[in-house]
Design an enzyme around this catalytic site. Structure first.
Site, PDB file in Angstrom:
ATOM      1  N   GLU A 186      53.369  29.590 -31.538  1.00 11.80           N
ATOM      2  CA  GLU A 186      53.378  28.233 -30.970  1.00 11.80           C
ATOM      3  C   GLU A 186      52.585  28.184 -29.666  1.00 11.80           C
ATOM      4  O   GLU A 186      52.871  27.377 -28.781  1.00 11.80           O
ATOM      5  CB  GLU A 186      54.805  27.721 -30.713  1.00 11.80           C
ATOM      6  CG  GLU A 186      55.820  28.020 -31.798  1.00 11.80           C
ATOM      7  CD  GLU A 186      55.576  27.249 -33.063  1.00 11.80           C
ATOM      8  OE1 GLU A 186      54.402  27.157 -33.486  1.00 11.80           O
ATOM      9  OE2 GLU A 186      56.537  26.750 -33.655  1.00 11.80           O
TER      10      GLU A 186
ATOM     11  N   PRO B  32      43.602  34.626 -40.452  1.00  6.74           N
ATOM     12  CA  PRO B  32      43.384  36.020 -40.047  1.00  6.74           C
ATOM     13  C   PRO B  32      42.491  36.170 -38.823  1.00  6.74           C
ATOM     14  O   PRO B  32      42.700  37.070 -38.002  1.00  6.74           O
ATOM     15  CB  PRO B  32      42.728  36.641 -41.292  1.00  6.74           C
ATOM     16  CG  PRO B  32      43.272  35.839 -42.438  1.00  6.74           C
ATOM     17  CD  PRO B  32      43.389  34.439 -41.904  1.00  6.74           C
TER      18      PRO B  32
END
Length: 386
Positions: free
Chosen positions: A361, A128
C-alpha cells in the site's frame, strides 16, 4: 476534534474484540503453522458484516463510518494480520473502488456479492517489475470490438488464488503513459487467468498471496474510463492505507497487552521482570506508540467521514502506525526473551506478519514522498508513485 466513541462504536468494538478472541485467535497459530488460508474463517468474518463495513446498506454493506470500521480492523489486526488482510483487500481496495468509480449497474452487480463474501476480490496493480512506480504498467489491454484483451502479469496479489473478480490495471496506450491506464473488472473463471501461490513468505503464512499470469484474458467492463486507471488505483490505495494503519494499531496494542501480562508473570532474580525499570521503559515506549498511532488513525477517519481531503493525514497514519508496529513487535519479543522467539506467544507471529506493512500500500519511503509533496507543494523525483 472529538474522538469520544459513541455507544454504537463501543458496542461494535467490543463485539469485534469478542469475535476476534473467540473465533480468530484460537485458529491463528495453527493456520500460520500450516500455511493455511482459512476460508471457513473468512466466511465467519463475512457473516459478521466486516467485508462491507463502509459500503452503504443499499449495496449490501453495513453502512458504517470509517471511525467504526477502523475499530473493527484494529481488533481483527490484533488477532491475525492474515484475516485483517482479507478485510483490507475486500473492503478498502476492491469494494471502495467499485463504490467510488463504478456505474450504478456495476455497484448493484458486484458489491452485494462482495460484501456477503459470496465472492472474494483481488486488486491487480503490482507487477513483477512495477511496484512503487505504479503508473509504469507493463500489462497491456487492446480493444477487440466490445471487449478488451489483456496480457501481462501481476505479483504479490492478496487473495489472487481465491478471488472471483479481479480489478486489473493495464495500459491501453503506452504513449499516453498514465493517461492510458484503465482498471478492468475481470472474471477470474476464464482461460488465461492463471494464479499461482507465492511460497516462502517471511510472514502472513495464513494469507493467500499470488502471482497472476494474464494470457488473452477478456474483460468487457472497466471502472471509469480509459485514463482513469491511475486515479482509481490511488483512491483505492488511500482507502487501503487507512485499514493497514488501523490493523497495525491492533498489533501495537496487542504487544502492550501481551508484554504487560508476561512481565507480571515471568520472574527473574526473585521478582517479576515487570518490576525492573528497563522492562517498564520498553512497555512505556510501546504504549506511547500504540496511543499515538490510534489517534492518527482516528484523525484520518474523522476527515474521511466528513468528506474532507485526507490523503496527507492517511499517509501520516500509515507511515507512523506501520513503523510503530514493527518496533512494538520487536520490543515485545525482547520483553518475552527466548519465549518470544517461538510461536507459543503471538509476538513472534506479529513480528513476522507486520514487517510487510511498511512495504505494501505504498512503502514508508513513498509515504514520506506523499507527505513531503503535500507540505511543500513541490514534486519529488518520483511524481506519480504508489
Amino acid at each position: 476534534m472529538d474522538f469520544a466513541l459513541t455507544d454504537e462504536q463501543r458496542l461494535v468494538s467490543e463485539t469485534a474484540r469478542r469475535f476476534a478472541d473467540n473465533e480468530i485467535v484460537p485458529r491463528a497459530k495453527e493456520n500460520a503453522r500450516r500455511h493455511h488460508f482459512d476460508t471457513d474463517l473468512v466466511r465467519s468474518i463475512a457473516a459478521q458484516g466486516y467485508l462491507g463495513a463502509i459500503i452503504p446498506t443499499e449495496y449490501g454493506g453495513a453502512g458504517l463510518d470509517h471511525a467504526t470500521y477502523g475499530l473493527i480492523v484494529e481488533e481483527i489486526g490484533r488477532a491475525d494480520s492474515a484475516m485483517r488482510t482479507v478485510i483490507s483487500v475486500q473492503t478498502s481496495l476492491v469494494c471502495s473502488a467499485i463504490l467510488r468509480w463504478g456505474t450504478e449497474e456495476q455497484k448493484r452487480a458486484y458489491l452485494p456479492r462482495l460484501c456477503s463474501g459470496e465472492w472474494l476480490g483481488c486488486f491487480g496493480l503490482t507487477e513483477p517489475d512495477t511496484g512503487s512506480d505504479a503508473a509504469n504498467q507493463r500489462t497491456r489491454a487492446r480493444r477487440d470490438g466490445d471487449r478488451w484483451i489483456i496480457n501481462g502479469a501481476k505479483m504479490w496479489i492478496s487473495m489472487g488464488n481465491h478471488a472471483k473478480v479481479a480489478l486489473v490495471f493495464a495500459q491501453t496506450d503506452p504513449e499516453l503513459k498514465h493517461r492510458g491506464l484503465a482498471c478492468f473488472l475481470v472474471d477470474t473463471d476464464q482461460p488465461g487467468f492463471e494464479p499461482a501461490a507465492i511460497e516462502g513468505k517471511m510472514g502472513l503464512h495464513g494469507s493467500d498471496t499470488a502471482s497472476i499470469g494474464l494470457d488473452d484474458v477478456e474483460a468487457t467492463e472497466m471502472l471509469g474510463e480509459v485514463g482513469d486507471g491511475f486515479k482509481v488505483a490511488m483512491s483505492a490505495l488511500d482507502s487501503g492505507r487507512f485499514s493497514v494503519a488501523a490493523g497495525c494499531v491492533g498489533i501495537c496494542q496487542g504487544c502492550v497487552d501481551e508484554s504487560v501480562a508476561y512481565a507480571k508473570e515471568r520472574e527473574q532474580f526473585g521478582r517479576p521482570i515487570g518490576s525492573f525499570q528497563l522492562v517498564q521503559a520498553m512497555i512505556a515506549d510501546m504504549k506511547v506508540k500504540a496511543d499515538a498511532s490510534r489517534l492518527l488513525v482516528w484523525r484520518a477517519a474523522w476527515l474521511k467521514d466528513r468528506g474532507e481531503p485526507n490523503t496527507l493525514e492517511t499517509s501520516v497514519a500509515k507511515l507512523y502506525a506501520t513503523e510503530s508496529a514493527v518496533e512494538c513487535a520487536n520490543t515485545a519479543i525482547q520483553v518475552h526473551g527466548g519465549a518470544g522467539y517461538v510461536d507459543d506467544h503471538p509476538v513472534e507471529r506479529w513480528f513476522r506478519d507486520v514487517r510487510v506493512t511498511t512495504l505494501y500500500e505504498g512503502t514508508s519511503q513513498i509515504q514520506k514522498l506523499i507527505i513531503g509533496r503535500a507540505l511543500t507543494g513541490l514534486n519529488a523525483l518520483v511524481p506519480d508513485a504508489a
